[in-house]
Every structure is written in C-alpha cells, then in structure tokens.
Design a protein around this motif. Structure first.
Motif, mmCIF file in Angstrom:
data_model
loop_
_atom_site.group_PDB
_atom_site.id
_atom_site.type_symbol
_atom_site.label_atom_id
_atom_site.label_comp_id
_atom_site.label_asym_id
_atom_site.label_seq_id
_atom_site.Cartn_x
_atom_site.Cartn_y
_atom_site.Cartn_z
ATOM 1 N N ILE A 1 39.527 45.767 47.514
ATOM 2 C CA ILE A 1 39.992 45.029 46.230
ATOM 3 C C ILE A 1 40.779 45.717 45.170
ATOM 4 N N GLU A 2 40.144 47.001 44.694
ATOM 5 C CA GLU A 2 41.031 47.987 43.973
ATOM 6 C C GLU A 2 40.338 49.463 43.975
ATOM 7 N N LEU A 3 41.120 49.915 43.255
ATOM 8 C CA LEU A 3 40.706 51.421 43.194
ATOM 9 C C LEU A 3 39.891 51.496 41.829
ATOM 10 N N LEU A 4 38.829 52.367 41.879
ATOM 11 C CA LEU A 4 37.968 52.543 40.633
ATOM 12 C C LEU A 4 38.324 53.872 40.096
ATOM 13 N N GLN A 5 38.323 54.069 38.880
ATOM 14 C CA GLN A 5 38.497 55.583 38.240
ATOM 15 C C GLN A 5 37.076 55.778 38.044
ATOM 16 N N GLU A 6 36.666 56.983 37.905
ATOM 17 C CA GLU A 6 35.411 57.562 37.811
ATOM 18 C C GLU A 6 34.748 57.387 36.281
ATOM 19 N N GLY A 7 35.755 57.361 35.418
ATOM 20 C CA GLY A 7 35.312 56.932 34.107
ATOM 21 C C GLY A 7 34.703 55.546 33.900
ATOM 22 N N LEU A 8 34.851 54.662 34.979
ATOM 23 C CA LEU A 8 34.224 53.255 34.997
ATOM 24 C C LEU A 8 32.704 53.222 35.542
ATOM 25 N N PHE A 9 32.311 54.471 36.104
ATOM 26 C CA PHE A 9 31.005 54.404 36.668
ATOM 27 C C PHE A 9 29.828 54.730 35.385
ATOM 28 N N ALA A 10 30.432 54.941 34.239
ATOM 29 C CA ALA A 10 29.365 55.030 33.182
ATOM 30 C C ALA A 10 28.886 53.625 32.527
ATOM 31 N N ILE A 11 29.849 52.524 33.021
ATOM 32 C CA ILE A 11 29.381 51.480 32.485
ATOM 33 C C ILE A 11 29.169 50.489 33.701
ATOM 34 N N ASN A 12 28.711 49.195 33.422
ATOM 35 C CA ASN A 12 28.431 48.282 34.460
ATOM 36 C C ASN A 12 29.659 47.613 35.046
ATOM 37 N N ASN A 13 29.801 47.495 36.482
ATOM 38 C CA ASN A 13 30.885 47.085 36.978
ATOM 39 C C ASN A 13 30.531 45.662 37.867
ATOM 40 N N GLN A 14 31.254 44.675 37.376
ATOM 41 C CA GLN A 14 30.929 43.228 37.805
ATOM 42 C C GLN A 14 32.011 42.839 38.797
ATOM 43 N N PHE A 15 31.444 42.173 40.139
ATOM 44 C CA PHE A 15 32.436 41.554 41.025
ATOM 45 C C PHE A 15 31.966 40.074 40.790
ATOM 46 N N ASN A 16 32.762 39.122 40.323
ATOM 47 C CA ASN A 16 32.351 37.684 40.641
ATOM 48 C C ASN A 16 33.360 37.173 41.954
ATOM 49 N N VAL A 17 32.750 36.612 43.049
ATOM 50 C CA VAL A 17 33.273 36.235 44.199
ATOM 51 C C VAL A 17 32.995 34.803 44.466
#
Length: 131
Positions: A76-92
């Motif tokens: 799907i995508e590359l995630l940067q480590e800075g994003l792990f401190a917030i909620n990450n949502q995937f609507n499928v």
C-alpha cells in the motif's frame, strides 16, 4: 432505510505493517500491505489511509487496486517512523462477486514497533497485523 443496507462482515482480509530491508537505499523500512487470505479474488479494492491524534492529522492517501488475487498481497505505502506516535487508519472497500465489503483497520499509537513483530500470513516476513 439504513437498516435495509446489508454490508457483510469482512473476514480473511488483513492489513500488515512489515519491517523490511530496502536493497536500493540500504535501509530498514516499514511498509503497509493489504493481504487477501481468501479463496476468491477481490475486485476494485479502494484503500484510504490517514493518521490522527488529538491534536495532529496527516493528509489522506488513496490507493486503488483493480484486482487483488486470492491468497496474495499488495504493498500500500511506505510509513515513516514518526507516524507510529499517532493512530494510523486504513479504510478498505472492495467487491467480492457482486457484494460490496467495507472495513476500517486501525493501528493504535505506539503499537507499531520492533517488539511487536509476528509472522504475517502469506508473506515470508514479520510485522504487525490487524484483522
């Protein structure tokens, strides 16, 4: 009217965040994948991703797959480590046959980390899985 709309339960479709080596840049990257562990193909797969917390929100990312074959996966995508401190949502949202399915997968803040790695279905990799 809303009660008349039948949206079936999603089973056998997962989102995984995998920590893997990038041969080009010689780095360890975190990549998000959609996994189809079903015995049928998924058609017109739409994925909308975003990150959020109480005071932050990322931009919205959209991806479309015309077909996700049975027992397969797609990046799907590359995630940067800075994003792990917030909620990450995937609507499928996808079609299986003539029925539409929809599910939201959420990686809660700080749940994506090296200590939480587990074997991922269909992939010869370790990562974090949301069912």
């Amino acid at each position: 009217m809303k009660k008349d709309i039948d949206i079936p339960k999603v089973e056998g479709v997962y989102i995984a965040v995998v920590n893997e080596y990038n041969d080009i840049y010689k780095t360890q990257d975190w990549n998000a994948y959609i996994i189809n562990d079903k015995d049928v193909d998924l058609e017109m797969v739409l994925i909308v991703t975003s990150g959020y917390s109480e005071d932050k929100m990322t931009s919205i990312f959209r991806k479309k797959l015309d077909l996700l074959p049975k027992k397969s996966y797609a990046k799907i995508e590359l995630l940067q480590e800075g994003l792990f401190a917030i909620n990450n949502q995937f609507n499928v949202t996808f079609f299986e046959g003539n029925k539409m399915f929809d599910k939201t997968y959420t990686f809660r803040k700080n749940t994506i980390n090296l200590k939480a790695l587990q074997a991922i279905p269909l992939m010869e990799a370790k990562g974090i899985l949301v069912k």
